[in-house]
Scaffold this active site. Structure first.
Site, PDB file in Angstrom:
ATOM      1  N   GLU A  41       0.828  -1.221   0.000  1.00 46.14           N
ATOM      2  CA  GLU A  41       0.000   0.000   0.000  1.00 46.14           C
ATOM      3  C   GLU A  41       0.859   1.265   0.000  1.00 46.14           C
ATOM      4  O   GLU A  41       0.583   2.227   0.728  1.00 46.14           O
ATOM      5  CB  GLU A  41      -0.994  -0.006   1.177  1.00 46.14           C
ATOM      6  CG  GLU A  41      -2.026  -1.122   1.036  1.00 46.14           C
ATOM      7  CD  GLU A  41      -3.189  -1.049   2.004  1.00 46.14           C
ATOM      8  OE1 GLU A  41      -3.305  -0.059   2.744  1.00 46.14           O
ATOM      9  OE2 GLU A  41      -4.006  -1.984   1.998  1.00 46.14           O
TER      10      GLU A  41
HETATM   11  C1  LIG Z   1       3.165  -9.503   0.817  1.00 43.79           C
HETATM   12  C2  LIG Z   1       2.812  -8.586  -0.289  1.00 43.79           C
HETATM   13  C3  LIG Z   1       1.501  -8.466  -0.684  1.00 43.79           C
HETATM   14  C4  LIG Z   1       1.167  -7.657  -1.772  1.00 43.79           C
HETATM   15  N1  LIG Z   1      -0.128  -7.615  -2.213  1.00 43.79           N
HETATM   16  C5  LIG Z   1      -0.407  -6.955  -3.374  1.00 43.79           C
HETATM   17  C6  LIG Z   1      -1.706  -7.034  -3.962  1.00 43.79           C
HETATM   18  O1  LIG Z   1      -2.610  -7.662  -3.438  1.00 43.79           O
HETATM   19  N2  LIG Z   1      -1.910  -6.399  -5.141  1.00 43.79           N
HETATM   20  C7  LIG Z   1      -0.942  -5.691  -5.764  1.00 43.79           C
HETATM   21  O2  LIG Z   1      -1.186  -5.152  -6.830  1.00 43.79           O
HETATM   22  N3  LIG Z   1       0.298  -5.567  -5.217  1.00 43.79           N
HETATM   23  C8  LIG Z   1       0.590  -6.193  -4.056  1.00 43.79           C
HETATM   24  N4  LIG Z   1       1.850  -6.093  -3.499  1.00 43.79           N
HETATM   25  C9  LIG Z   1       2.850  -5.277  -4.145  1.00 43.79           C
HETATM   26  C10 LIG Z   1       3.305  -4.063  -3.366  1.00 43.79           C
HETATM   27  O3  LIG Z   1       2.352  -3.045  -3.450  1.00 43.79           O
HETATM   28  C11 LIG Z   1       4.664  -3.682  -3.944  1.00 43.79           C
HETATM   29  O4  LIG Z   1       5.575  -4.628  -3.427  1.00 43.79           O
HETATM   30  C12 LIG Z   1       5.079  -2.291  -3.640  1.00 43.79           C
HETATM   31  O5  LIG Z   1       4.357  -1.426  -4.437  1.00 43.79           O
HETATM   32  C13 LIG Z   1       6.573  -2.060  -3.864  1.00 43.79           C
HETATM   33  O6  LIG Z   1       6.995  -2.541  -5.084  1.00 43.79           O
HETATM   34  P1  LIG Z   1       8.331  -3.429  -5.171  1.00 43.79           P
HETATM   35  O7  LIG Z   1       8.248  -4.473  -4.140  1.00 43.79           O
HETATM   36  O8  LIG Z   1       8.506  -3.854  -6.569  1.00 43.79           O
HETATM   37  O9  LIG Z   1       9.483  -2.435  -4.738  1.00 43.79           O
HETATM   38  P2  LIG Z   1      10.235  -1.359  -5.643  1.00 43.79           P
HETATM   39  O10 LIG Z   1       9.266  -0.572  -6.420  1.00 43.79           O
HETATM   40  O11 LIG Z   1      11.312  -2.045  -6.387  1.00 43.79           O
HETATM   41  O12 LIG Z   1      10.848  -0.395  -4.545  1.00 43.79           O
HETATM   42  C14 LIG Z   1      12.017  -0.757  -3.810  1.00 43.79           C
HETATM   43  C15 LIG Z   1      12.302   0.304  -2.768  1.00 43.79           C
HETATM   44  O13 LIG Z   1      12.547   1.559  -3.402  1.00 43.79           O
HETATM   45  C16 LIG Z   1      11.737   2.573  -2.843  1.00 43.79           C
HETATM   46  N5  LIG Z   1      11.403   3.532  -3.897  1.00 43.79           N
HETATM   47  C17 LIG Z   1      10.965   3.281  -5.142  1.00 43.79           C
HETATM   48  N6  LIG Z   1      10.799   4.440  -5.808  1.00 43.79           N
HETATM   49  C18 LIG Z   1      11.130   5.433  -4.960  1.00 43.79           C
HETATM   50  C19 LIG Z   1      11.167   6.863  -5.041  1.00 43.79           C
HETATM   51  N7  LIG Z   1      10.826   7.526  -6.127  1.00 43.79           N
HETATM   52  N8  LIG Z   1      11.560   7.555  -3.956  1.00 43.79           N
HETATM   53  C20 LIG Z   1      11.914   6.923  -2.810  1.00 43.79           C
HETATM   54  N9  LIG Z   1      11.892   5.588  -2.688  1.00 43.79           N
HETATM   55  C21 LIG Z   1      11.507   4.854  -3.739  1.00 43.79           C
HETATM   56  C22 LIG Z   1      10.511   1.853  -2.309  1.00 43.79           C
HETATM   57  O14 LIG Z   1       9.931   2.582  -1.244  1.00 43.79           O
HETATM   58  C23 LIG Z   1      11.119   0.536  -1.829  1.00 43.79           C
HETATM   59  O15 LIG Z   1      11.611   0.705  -0.535  1.00 43.79           O
HETATM   60  C24 LIG Z   1       2.173  -6.896  -2.410  1.00 43.79           C
HETATM   61  C25 LIG Z   1       3.495  -6.991  -1.966  1.00 43.79           C
HETATM   62  C26 LIG Z   1       3.824  -7.826  -0.929  1.00 43.79           C
HETATM   63  C27 LIG Z   1       5.254  -7.911  -0.495  1.00 43.79           C
END
Ligand SMILES: Cc1cc2nc3c(=O)[nH]c(=O)nc-3n(C[C@H](O)[C@H](O)[C@H](O)COP(=O)(O)OP(=O)(O)OC[C@H]3O[C@@H](n4cnc5c(N)ncnc54)[C@H](O)[C@@H]3O)c2cc1C
Length: 812
Positions: A501
């Site tokens: 989220e």
């Molecule tokens: C257990 C679990 C359940 C989930 N459930 C759902 C679901 O039901 N539906 C769904 O659609 N998604 C779901 N997600 C996805 C979740 O919303 C994403 O994991 C999240 O959006 C982060 O994406 P990422 O993991 O690819 O991290 P990345 O996008 O690769 O980010 C990596 C890090 O970089 C930081 N970052 C990235 N861009 C910036 C910026 N511009 N400035 C500062 N920091 C930045 C982020 O905060 C993070 O700490 C789920 C994820 C998990 C782990």
């Protein structure tokens, strides 16, 4: 009078006029009169002349409207336009999601504390309370988190059935569609209680009630979609999931590469207009068991079958999981917590247009729908989960510290452990306060996007801190996993709450202040809208009064920051007296300081603010702490200002104030213009920080509240699942903490007898028998102490497993 004194008088009068926000004509008159007095009173001509010139220039600037518009406002407007950060459509829609509420007061520099205390918290409705006391209590009793995790790797079928039968999946769906139509408060209470028992169960209930398709349908679905799906979702006949994230699109979800193309295709034996799409999604909660997928993708209409543009933007589809081409069923394993989560993919899936949420009207509105629902949901589910966990730590780890002895004393009596317990209690108080205040707003129909982002970030971060602290107090008993360990599972799950989220780093660095500066600032959004006005005359006409008002606001906050800083807030007029009134005064000071620092930073950094994430994050921290501190004051008032809670109130407020001061310090130390940073620090903190944080004595008082039964402890941990079953780890702690005082008395008598040499130091049971025989303890005391010691032995025991149970089948 000397020139210096006259200058000081002029500065004083000017700053008081700014502090009082005098209108431009009286302000000009007051300054003119003071200058006249100074001139007559002997101010030397070489000082008086430039001051009079300055006064005339200011008077003309403020009163010659046509001249100002043409020669000043027009130039500022040009500069403003150049500074405006370029926003993509998805960024703009995210920025405009939801509305603004109490955070606007915090941005005003002079929050209306009476307005805050007028927000009257309501108890749960009768049916909501009955649901918590009945089905939720029964479900909690049924949940065995150890078994769910290590034996079933899922909720058992009976629990899934209970969730369906008792309506857990339709908490927010209106009763006419078969749902419960609960308030957000009730929804949060359900999730919080479940989280205190099993995170797997809490997440399984959370998702369908937050960003799952039901909420999107409720707000944006066509009547036919609502009539068909809402009853099925409420009864659990359909299990939903929401699929946005993919391998390429994580935090930057707007860049999703899943494309659907408008075309004709076969549906129910007929040729209809629809979308053909392929997609690859991952991390989807409930994905492996979902029967209905809310799927986000980018819609294109290259043949213009819909008429109009080719690129139609992000759109959300309701896709039955059994549609040909959809693949699912595999599972991820999110940190060993077995809620259903997995990848989803689709190849050449055809979906008729009527499956788009909102039908044809919903085309291209996906991002707006998502952010609108997110700006509500992120203030509910994860904050409820985190607060539930914090309450478990406050109650049960507090009790553990009360009964676990080392060096002949309960560990909770050692100052080092008390420091940690105080953090657990104080953070828990802040978290629950913020949760409650935000639920009040949501139930009043507000959708404060900035506030819910604050909640998401700060409650999950404080939750993580509380769990780390609780793990340190539990030590080995928190590390050895098994049915006896009630804390280790939370330690494992917390990064999930941090990531979903809106991942936390991004939420803090980009969203809280980035969105707050535009949405909650009294003038910026209107200024941006005026600057984007295409008609040049209209733009100038709209921009000019905003510029004047913004200038007065900036000067007013500068004056307020200084005078409130000098008086340590005492000049602020607030409705309450006593400690609450003093905290209101200090928050008024910090609010003025924040408003000033925000304005100056935007002026200095301009459109680059989006890139200067660390500056934005620190301003966001101040805003967030102001919100949390407001919530703490509000909570204390709503609960009737109980005297027992004063240590918690004071710890929570001192902590928020100290964090604000640290965020300001770091901001100024890293300011792009060092001199300006120093000037701001001097202006805002002429007498030092508003608080150095909770002191040791206060920390001890908070820790004491967690170490023994009491009303403050009950209020702090209200709403979690409690049992007195001695077969359960938390049940044993509940029983032991009730006896801790009386057992302590008997133990002291026993130790005294041992020390005096009246008894020989032998095994526990023998000592008790000897003590009774020697008259050191009475029969009742011996029985009680024997039971208590047996209970404590069970409490400090940890699980061990047969060596061969660790073997893994290499073929699976
Ligand atoms: C257990 C679990 C359940 C989930 N459930 C759902 C679901 O039901 N539906 C769904 O659609 N998604 C779901 N997600 C996805 C979740 O919303 C994403 O994991 C999240 O959006 C982060 O994406 P990422 O993991 O690819 O991290 P990345 O996008 O690769 O980010 C990596 C890090 O970089 C930081 N970052 C990235 N861009 C910036 C910026 N511009 N400035 C500062 N920091 C930045 C982020 O905060 C993070 O700490 C789920 C994820 C998990 C782990």
């Amino acid at each position: 009078m000397s020139a210096v004194l006259w200058l000081l008088v002029l500065l004083l009068v000017g700053s008081v006029a700014a502090y009082r926000q005098l209108a431009r004509t009286p302000a000009t008159a007051v300054m003119g009169a003071t200058l006249l007095l100074a001139t007559v009173g002997g101010l030397s001509w070489w000082l008086a002349l430039p001051l009079w010139l300055l006064w005339v220039a200011t008077a003309v600037l403020l009163h010659a409207d046509d001249w100002r518009r043409e020669y000043v406002t027009a130039r500022v407007l040009d500069f403003y336009r150049k500074q405006l950060p370029p926003l993509s459509d998805t960024e703009r829609e995210a920025m405009e999601a939801g509305n603004v509420w109490w955070e606007r007061e915090l941005f005003s520099g002079q929050p209306d504390w009476e307005r805050l205390s007028g927000f009257a918290d309501r108890p749960l409705r009768g049916d909501e309370q009955a649901f918590l006391d009945g089905p939720v209590e029964r479900l909690c009793a049924q949940l065995d988190d150890w078994r769910i995790t290590h034996v079933d790797a899922d909720l058992p079928p009976a629990v899934w059935q209970t969730l369906r039968d008792d309506g857990f999946f339709g908490l927010l769906i209106p009763p006419q569609f078969g749902g419960k139509g609960f308030s957000h408060r009730a929804h949060s209470a359900v999730v919080m209680k479940l989280a205190s028992r099993s995170v797997t169960a809490a997440i399984t209930v959370m998702v369908p009630n937050s960003l799952g398709p039901a909420e999107l349908l409720r707000h944006y679905g066509t009547q036919a979609q609502k009539d068909h799906y809402l009853p099925r979702l409420a009864s659990g006949q359909d299990i939903p999931c929401f699929a946005l994230t993919g391998p390429q699109a994580g935090s930057d979800a707007g860049a999703l590469p899943d494309v659907g193309v408008v075309c004709r295709g076969q549906h129910a034996g007929q040729e209809v207009l629809g979308v053909r799409l392929s997609f690859e999604k991952r991390y989807i909660t409930l994905g492996p068991v979902a029967t209905l997928i809310g799927l986000a993708f980018t819609l294109r209409d290259p043949d213009r079958l819909l008429g109009g543009a080719v690129e139609r933007g992000i759109t959300v589809l309701l896709l039955p999981a059994n549609t040909p081409g959809v693949g699912r069923g595999e599972r991820h394993l999110p940190l060993d917590v077995p809620f259903q989560n997995g990848p989803l993919h689709g190849r050449d899936v055809f979906a008729p247009l009527e499956w788009i949420i909102g039908g044809q009207d919903g085309i291209g509105r996906g991002w707006q729908m998502l952010f609108s629902c997110l700006s509500e949901g992120r203030g509910i589910s994860l904050p409820a989960l985190s607060t539930g966990v914090a309450k478990v730590a406050a109650r049960h780890t507090g009790a553990y510290a009360g009964v676990r002895e080392q060096f002949g004393l309960p560990i909770g009596r050692f100052e080092g452990v008390q420091e940690v317990l105080a953090r657990i209690g104080g953070h828990c108080y802040q978290m629950d306060a913020a949760r409650r205040l935000t639920l009040y707003a949501l139930d009043e129909g507000e959708r404060p996007a900035v506030v819910t982002a604050i909640l998401k970030y700060h409650l999950t971060e404080r939750g993580r801190r509380v769990i780390n602290d609780a793990m340190d107090v539990q030590a080995g008993s928190g590390i050895m996993l098994g049915p006896r360990n009630f804390m280790g599972r939370y330690y494992q799950i917390m990064p999930v709450a941090i990531t979903v989220e809106g991942a936390n780093i991004l939420t803090r660095s980009l969203i809280i202040f980035g969105q707050g500066a535009v949405r909650a600032h009294p003038y910026v959004l209107e200024e941006m809208q005026a600057a984007q006005e295409e008609d040049a005359d209209l733009a100038l006409e709209r921009f000019d009064p905003l510029l004047l008002a913004h200038g007065a606001y900036l000067l007013g906050n500068a004056a307020r920051s200084f005078w409130l800083g000098l008086s340590r807030g005492r000049l602020a007029q607030v409705p309450d007296d006593g400690p609450v009134g003093r905290y209101q005064q200090r928050l008024s000071w910090m609010s003025a300081a924040f408003a000033l620092a925000a304005d100056i930073t935007m002026l200095v950094v301009g459109g680059d603010l989006k890139r200067r994430e660390r500056l934005s994050a620190r301003l966001g921290d101040v805003l967030s702490e102001l919100y949390l501190a407001s919530a703490v004051l509000w909570r204390h008032g709503q609960q009737g200002q109980p005297a027992d809670d004063l240590p918690l109130l004071r710890w929570a407020m001192d902590d928020c104030l100290a964090r604000m001061a640290t965020a300001f310090d770091d901001l100024f130390a890293n300011y792009p213009n060092r001199a300006l940073g120093c000037l701001l620090r001097w202006l805002i903190f002429p007498t030092g920080r508003p608080s150095r944080g909770p002191n040791d004595a206060l920390g001890q008082q908070v820790a004491e509240l967690l170490l023994a039964p009491g009303e403050a402890r009950d209020r702090l941990t209200d709403g979690i699942y409690l049992t007195r079953d001695p077969a359960e780890a938390t049940g044993r702690l509940e029983l032991a903490i009730e006896q801790v005082e009386i057992a302590g008395l008997a133990q002291r008598k026993l130790r005294g007898a041992l020390k005096s040499g009246a008894l020989a130091a032998v095994a526990d049971q023998d000592v008790l028998a000897q003590a009774q025989a020697a008259g050191a303890l009475e029969a009742g005391e011996v029985a009680m102490l024997a039971d208590y010691q047996a209970l404590v032995r069970e409490i400090i025991a940890v699980d061990a497993f047969p060596a061969d149970s660790f073997a893994r089948d290499s073929t699976t």
